[in-house]
Each structure stands twice: as C-alpha cells, then as structure tokens.
Design a protein around this motif. Structure first.
Motif, PDB file in Angstrom:
ATOM      1  N   SER A 157       0.958  -1.154   0.054  1.00 35.19           N
ATOM      2  CA  SER A 157       0.041   0.068  -0.066  1.00 35.19           C
ATOM      3  C   SER A 157       0.875   1.469  -0.083  1.00 35.19           C
ATOM      4  N   ILE A 202       2.103   1.686  -3.655  1.00 31.46           N
ATOM      5  CA  ILE A 202       1.083   2.481  -4.485  1.00 31.46           C
ATOM      6  C   ILE A 202       0.983   3.713  -4.176  1.00 31.46           C
ATOM      7  N   GLU A 203       1.234   4.248  -2.978  1.00 34.27           N
ATOM      8  CA  GLU A 203       0.953   5.722  -2.581  1.00 34.27           C
ATOM      9  C   GLU A 203       1.991   6.456  -3.428  1.00 34.27           C
ATOM     10  N   LEU A 210       3.816   5.641  -5.944  1.00 32.69           N
ATOM     11  CA  LEU A 210       3.559   5.536  -7.327  1.00 32.69           C
ATOM     12  C   LEU A 210       2.387   6.799  -7.691  1.00 32.69           C
ATOM     13  N   GLU A 211       1.371   6.627  -6.851  1.00 28.03           N
ATOM     14  CA  GLU A 211       0.309   7.549  -7.238  1.00 28.03           C
ATOM     15  C   GLU A 211       0.707   9.136  -7.198  1.00 28.03           C
ATOM     16  N   GLN A 212       1.710   9.208  -6.213  1.00 28.21           N
ATOM     17  CA  GLN A 212       2.132  10.517  -6.316  1.00 28.21           C
ATOM     18  C   GLN A 212       3.067  11.128  -7.427  1.00 28.21           C
ATOM     19  N   TYR A 213       3.489  10.170  -8.113  1.00 26.80           N
ATOM     20  CA  TYR A 213       4.680  10.493  -9.088  1.00 26.80           C
ATOM     21  C   TYR A 213       3.962  10.306 -10.587  1.00 26.80           C
ATOM     22  N   ASP A 214       4.083  11.026 -11.387  1.00 27.79           N
ATOM     23  CA  ASP A 214       3.598  11.222 -12.721  1.00 27.79           C
ATOM     24  C   ASP A 214       4.720  10.861 -13.946  1.00 27.79           C
ATOM     25  N   LEU A 245      -0.117  -4.335  -9.122  1.00 24.47           N
ATOM     26  CA  LEU A 245       0.062  -3.244 -10.127  1.00 24.47           C
ATOM     27  C   LEU A 245      -0.735  -3.742 -11.574  1.00 24.47           C
ATOM     28  N   ASN A 276      -0.067  -2.639 -15.212  1.00 26.98           N
ATOM     29  CA  ASN A 276       0.549  -1.298 -15.025  1.00 26.98           C
ATOM     30  C   ASN A 276       1.881  -1.677 -14.929  1.00 26.98           C
TER      31      ASN A 276
END
Length: 245
Positions: free
Chosen positions: A115, A118-119, A121-125, A145, A148
C-alpha cells in the motif's frame, strides 16, 4: 555456486599495477562532464502492522541474544537471520521445519509495504523502475499493479526480457537487471521495495536510470520500516560495504 559455473568476486589483487598498465590506453569520463542531472534520495516510512511488529521484535530479540551468547559464529548464518527479518518486513515469516533437509515453512502476515508503494507511485507522474530483492516481492508487486507493470528478473526468458523492455513500466530484480541494461533511463524515479546486502548491485541499479539520455533529475525512493534492519541495510549500502562481510 561454482559447480554451476557461477563466479563471485571476493576481492581484487594488484589494482594499482593494473591502473598503471591501462592508463596509457584508457580514460574515464566523469559524470559531471556528461551533463547528467543530479541524484535525489528519499526514504518513505512503512509502518509495521500489529502482528508483523510482534513477530519482528521476537526474531530480532532472538538474534541479539544468540549473538551475545556467541551461538552464531558464522557471518553467513548471521546474514540469513538478517534476511529473515527483512522478509518479515515484506509480510512473510519463514520458520525452519524440524527436518533441516525440508524447505522452511512460510506464512504471511499483514504488511503495509504494498500500500505504501502504491501511494508513492500515485504521487509520481511518469514511469518508475521498482527494484526488489525477493522473487515473492516481485510477484506481490506485479499482482498489485496488474497490467501497469512488467517483470524482469532471473526467471524471465530472453524473449520476454526484450518484450518487457519494450513495454517498460518495470518491476525488476537488481541481481538480474541491475547491470548492463540500457533503455531504463526513460524513467526518472527508482523505488527500492527491498534492498539486497550487495552495494555493487545497488549502485549499478541506480545507474540504469542515471546515464546518457536522462534529462531529468533522478529520484531514488527507499521504502523502509523505521528502527528495523531496513535502516541498517541502507547505512551499509551508503558506506558501499557488504553486509555479510
């Protein structure tokens, strides 16, 4: 190891003599001359789940007591015990069966590592390379993932490796992919889900995204449970040491 043709570099001899001999026909290009962007480092804390913390503390205390009582005299045995602690941080507890010829018994415990990943990765573009030490770690990451991610480790065939690099948003193992692979510099972030004890694997894997073709500053994120073996491993890697040694 040697019976299967594997070779482990245990040390170096006559290094100064070698440097003198190759100096007239060799040159080194410093990275600042190549114009590579800066490296940035960040540690993201992974809180331990309740049962995970109890198991970890029990195994840690057993290791400390055995070291003080000199029941562990072989560095390789100590390294295995440290590895078992590290595996608990990934959510797996390995217990040796009464029959030492049998493989260890494995059970899972709740872990916040996936978890937390995932946090991050979600904050990174953008694309990210995810390095993990254990095969089960890589499976856990791939399961989380889904499409992805693509995997690249020691079990990946050559054909599948080429396909994975083509698709690239990678989950990998630095022992398999950490050296010799070009093309990963399309990502500017690397996440170390779990580290090996080998500093050479770490620095080689870092350079997979910090090389010619990289135009952005590179970010290296270590997932780490506070006050655990994670911190010991990171400290050792910064010192460019070998934890078993």
């Amino acid at each position: 190891g040697a019976a299967f043709g594997a070779v482990k570099i245990a040390g170096y001899k006559n290094v100064e003599e070698l440097i003198r001999k190759i100096a007239p026909v060799s040159f080194v290009i410093p990275k600042d001359v190549l114009g590579l962007p800066e490296k940035r480092y960040e540690v993201v804390p992974v809180p331990l789940a309740e049962e995970q913390a109890r198991v970890y503390q029990m195994l840690e205390q057993q290791l400390i007591e055995d070291l003080h009582a000199r029941r562990i005299t072989n560095p390789a045995n100590a390294a295995v015990r440290l590895m078992r602690l590290q595996q608990v941080l990934s959510g797996r507890v390995y217990t040796q069966s009464d029959d030492e010829d049998e493989p260890p018994i494995v059970r899972t415990v709740q872990s916040n590592r996936i978890s937390t990943l995932i946090e991050v990765l979600e904050q990174y573009d953008g694309k990210a390379v995810i390095w993990a030490r254990f095969a089960q770690d890589i499976k856990d990451i791939r399961d989380a993932l889904g499409d992805n991610a693509v995997t690249y480790d020691g079990s990946t065939s050559q054909a599948d490796r080429e396909t994975a690099l083509t698709r690239f948003k990678s989950v990998g193992n630095p022992a398999a992919a950490g050296t010799g692979i070009d093309g990963l510099q399309c990502a500017s972030m690397a996440v170390y889900y779990s580290n090996s004890f080998n500093s050479e694997q770490r620095w080689q894997s870092e350079d997979r995204i910090h090389r010619i073709g990289q135009r952005e500053s590179t970010l290296y994120v270590d997932l780490g449970a506070p006050d655990t073996v994670d911190a010991l491993i990171r400290k050792n890697l910064r010192a460019k040491g070998d934890l078993a040694r």
